[in-house]
Design an enzyme around this catalytic site. Structure first.
Site, PDB file in Angstrom:
ATOM      1  N   ASP A  90      -3.118  31.487  29.788  1.00 58.56           N
ATOM      2  CA  ASP A  90      -1.767  31.328  30.348  1.00 58.56           C
ATOM      3  C   ASP A  90      -1.819  30.305  31.472  1.00 58.56           C
ATOM      4  OD1 ASP A  90       1.004  31.838  30.780  1.00 58.56           O
ATOM      5  OD2 ASP A  90       0.475  33.038  32.520  1.00 58.56           O
ATOM      6  N   SER A  91      -0.663  29.752  31.798  1.00 55.61           N
ATOM      7  CA  SER A  91      -0.577  28.807  32.906  1.00 55.61           C
ATOM      8  C   SER A  91      -0.947  29.487  34.228  1.00 55.61           C
ATOM      9  CB  SER A  91       0.844  28.255  32.997  1.00 55.61           C
ATOM     10  OG  SER A  91       1.753  29.330  33.162  1.00 55.61           O
ATOM     11  N   TYR A 141       3.935  25.791  34.578  1.00 58.03           N
ATOM     12  CA  TYR A 141       4.087  24.796  33.521  1.00 58.03           C
ATOM     13  C   TYR A 141       5.566  24.619  33.140  1.00 58.03           C
ATOM     14  CZ  TYR A 141      -0.926  24.735  32.123  1.00 58.03           C
ATOM     15  OH  TYR A 141      -2.291  24.572  32.063  1.00 58.03           O
ATOM     16  N   GLY A 142       6.357  25.647  33.460  1.00 62.31           N
ATOM     17  CA  GLY A 142       7.725  25.734  32.926  1.00 62.31           C
ATOM     18  C   GLY A 142       8.635  24.571  33.252  1.00 62.31           C
ATOM     19  N   CYS A 162       1.453  32.233  26.638  1.00 60.16           N
ATOM     20  CA  CYS A 162       2.379  31.526  27.524  1.00 60.16           C
ATOM     21  C   CYS A 162       3.434  30.893  26.633  1.00 60.16           C
ATOM     22  CB  CYS A 162       1.607  30.452  28.289  1.00 60.16           C
ATOM     23  SG  CYS A 162       2.635  29.353  29.270  1.00 60.16           S
ATOM     24  N   ASN A 163       4.682  31.201  26.887  1.00 56.18           N
ATOM     25  CA  ASN A 163       5.746  30.665  26.024  1.00 56.18           C
ATOM     26  C   ASN A 163       5.879  29.158  26.165  1.00 56.18           C
ATOM     27  OD1 ASN A 163       7.369  33.074  24.806  1.00 56.18           O
ATOM     28  ND2 ASN A 163       6.766  33.679  26.864  1.00 56.18           N
ATOM     29  N   THR A 164       5.716  28.665  27.395  1.00 53.80           N
ATOM     30  CA  THR A 164       5.879  27.233  27.623  1.00 53.80           C
ATOM     31  C   THR A 164       4.796  26.458  26.859  1.00 53.80           C
ATOM     32  OG1 THR A 164       6.743  27.801  29.802  1.00 53.80           O
ATOM     33  CG2 THR A 164       6.180  25.500  29.430  1.00 53.80           C
ATOM     34  N   GLU A 184       5.684  35.439  41.068  1.00 51.56           N
ATOM     35  CA  GLU A 184       4.385  34.979  41.586  1.00 51.56           C
ATOM     36  C   GLU A 184       4.247  35.254  43.081  1.00 51.56           C
ATOM     37  OE1 GLU A 184       1.854  32.554  40.181  1.00 51.56           O
ATOM     38  OE2 GLU A 184       2.515  33.013  38.157  1.00 51.56           O
ATOM     39  N   CYS A 220       9.582  34.721  28.465  1.00 48.77           N
ATOM     40  CA  CYS A 220       8.633  34.245  29.467  1.00 48.77           C
ATOM     41  C   CYS A 220       7.755  35.423  29.854  1.00 48.77           C
ATOM     42  CB  CYS A 220       9.361  33.713  30.697  1.00 48.77           C
ATOM     43  SG  CYS A 220       8.241  33.288  32.049  1.00 48.77           S
ATOM     44  N   THR A 221       6.461  35.163  29.944  1.00 55.06           N
ATOM     45  CA  THR A 221       5.504  36.252  30.167  1.00 55.06           C
ATOM     46  C   THR A 221       5.690  36.957  31.515  1.00 55.06           C
ATOM     47  OG1 THR A 221       3.993  34.552  30.976  1.00 55.06           O
ATOM     48  CG2 THR A 221       3.716  35.278  28.701  1.00 55.06           C
ATOM     49  N   HIS A 222       6.352  36.290  32.475  1.00 55.80           N
ATOM     50  CA  HIS A 222       6.558  36.912  33.797  1.00 55.80           C
ATOM     51  C   HIS A 222       7.713  37.910  33.811  1.00 55.80           C
ATOM     52  CE1 HIS A 222       4.028  33.650  35.066  1.00 55.80           C
ATOM     53  NE2 HIS A 222       4.082  34.020  36.322  1.00 55.80           N
TER      54      HIS A 222
HETATM   55  N1  DGL Z   1       3.738  31.776  31.408  1.00 56.94           N
HETATM   56  C1  DGL Z   1       4.884  30.911  31.369  1.00 56.94           C
HETATM   57  C2  DGL Z   1       5.780  31.257  30.147  1.00 56.94           C
HETATM   58  O1  DGL Z   1       5.615  32.276  29.493  1.00 56.94           O
HETATM   59  C3  DGL Z   1       5.700  30.947  32.622  1.00 56.94           C
HETATM   60  C4  DGL Z   1       5.014  30.416  33.841  1.00 56.94           C
HETATM   61  C5  DGL Z   1       5.056  28.923  33.995  1.00 56.94           C
HETATM   62  O2  DGL Z   1       6.148  28.334  34.130  1.00 56.94           O
HETATM   63  O3  DGL Z   1       3.989  28.354  34.031  1.00 56.94           O
HETATM   64  O4  DGL Z   1       6.650  30.477  29.851  1.00 56.94           O
END
Ligand code: DGL
Length: 280
Positions: free
Chosen positions: A17-18, A49-50, A80-82, A165, A199-201
């Site tokens: 993940d990012s 990363y988003g 990570c979705n992004t 975060e 989004c994983t968060h």
């Molecule tokens: N883990 C990223 C996602 O699922 C979100 C965090 C990021 O923006 O890096 O999109």
């Protein structure tokens, strides 16, 4: 990357993940696959990363996947979705054949999307995600491949990841931003009966999100779908499964310092963890 450096010995399953968000996915994966070994890599030094471009997310993700391959993984999950939206296809189609065509990289958008078909009655689905994931159109494209009748409306929530975060997911201030994006989404399409947290968060904001989502609307978090899809994948691909070791271990790597990683990681994991810092 020099593929002669890659070991053919079985190894752990890589989870990337990012930053911290993938820990919410890893938790579900370990519940359904308790015997397997896992190597988690968070690119905390370069998160988020988003809000980054396609090219940058692709390059960063490829570096991290290559690191996990070098450390013995044959299978890597982009938790990570992004990264799944912006880097997965290119890595699968261009990089894997060049690096090692026997290794695999999986994303988390497809397994999430597969679960949707039976959930929505109105066939109107809302997506809450990072700007990068929403802009990529990966969710509507994947959803419409399987369910052409579903209408997908996205709402980018750029501030939600920083809220989580920074340990602010339970604060009163977070309510303002959560409410605003939920209301924006429902104003765009009042027929939505299912909201996908892309989004994983966002599972960490679930309590607040539920506060502003009317009761008749279902909220879908992706962890359990990704986990059961991975289990299913390993059952269907014994040639990959046999290259995954099983000693119930889990190592955590971060591109940040361990001192920075550990206190925030505890927001995402209930149990205490150890971590190591890596250079890509
Ligand atoms: N883990 C990223 C996602 O699922 C979100 C965090 C990021 O923006 O890096 O999109």
């Amino acid at each position: 990357m020099n593929n002669h450096l890659l070991s053919s010995n079985p190894g752990p399953i890589g989870v990337f993940d990012s930053g911290y968000g993938g820990l919410t996915i890893l938790k579900h994966i370990r519940t359904v696959l308790p015997d397997y070994d896992f190597l988690y890599l968070g690119d905390n030094a370069r998160t988020p990363y988003g809000t980054r471009s396609f090219q940058v997310v692709y390059e960063f993700t490829l570096q991290c996947v290559s690191k996990l391959f070098e450390m013995g993984c044959h299978l890597v999950v982009l938790a990570c979705n992004t990264a799944s939206a912006k880097a997965l296809r290119t890595i699968q189609q261009i990089d894997l054949p060049r690096i090692d065509s026997n290794r695999r990289v999986l994303g988390i958008i497809r397994p999430t999307v597969e679960s949707l078909g039976n959930m929505t009655r109105t066939r109107h689905v809302g997506l809450l995600a990072t700007p990068g994931t929403v802009k990529s159109l990966s969710y509507p494209l994947e959803i419409n491949k399987l369910f052409p009748d579903i209408i997908v409306t996205g709402e980018a929530c750029p501030i939600w990841v920083p809220l989580v975060e920074n340990g602010e997911s339970g604060s009163d201030g977070a309510d303002f931003f959560v409410r605003r994006h939920v209301e924006n989404l429902l104003a765009k399409d009042p027929e939505i009966d299912t909201i996908l947290l892309g989004c994983t968060h966002y599972p960490l904001l679930l309590e607040k999100i539920s506060r502003y989502v009317p009761e008749h609307i279902r909220i879908v978090s992706q962890g359990e779908y990704v986990a059961s899809s991975l289990k299913d994948y390993l059952e269907r691909h014994p040639e990959i499964d046999s290259r995954c070791t099983r000693n119930s271990s889990c190592r955590f790597l971060t591109t940040e310092s361990v001192e920075t990683f550990l206190p925030n990681a505890s927001i995402f994991m209930d149990d205490g963890i150890n971590a190591e810092s890596v250079t890509l």
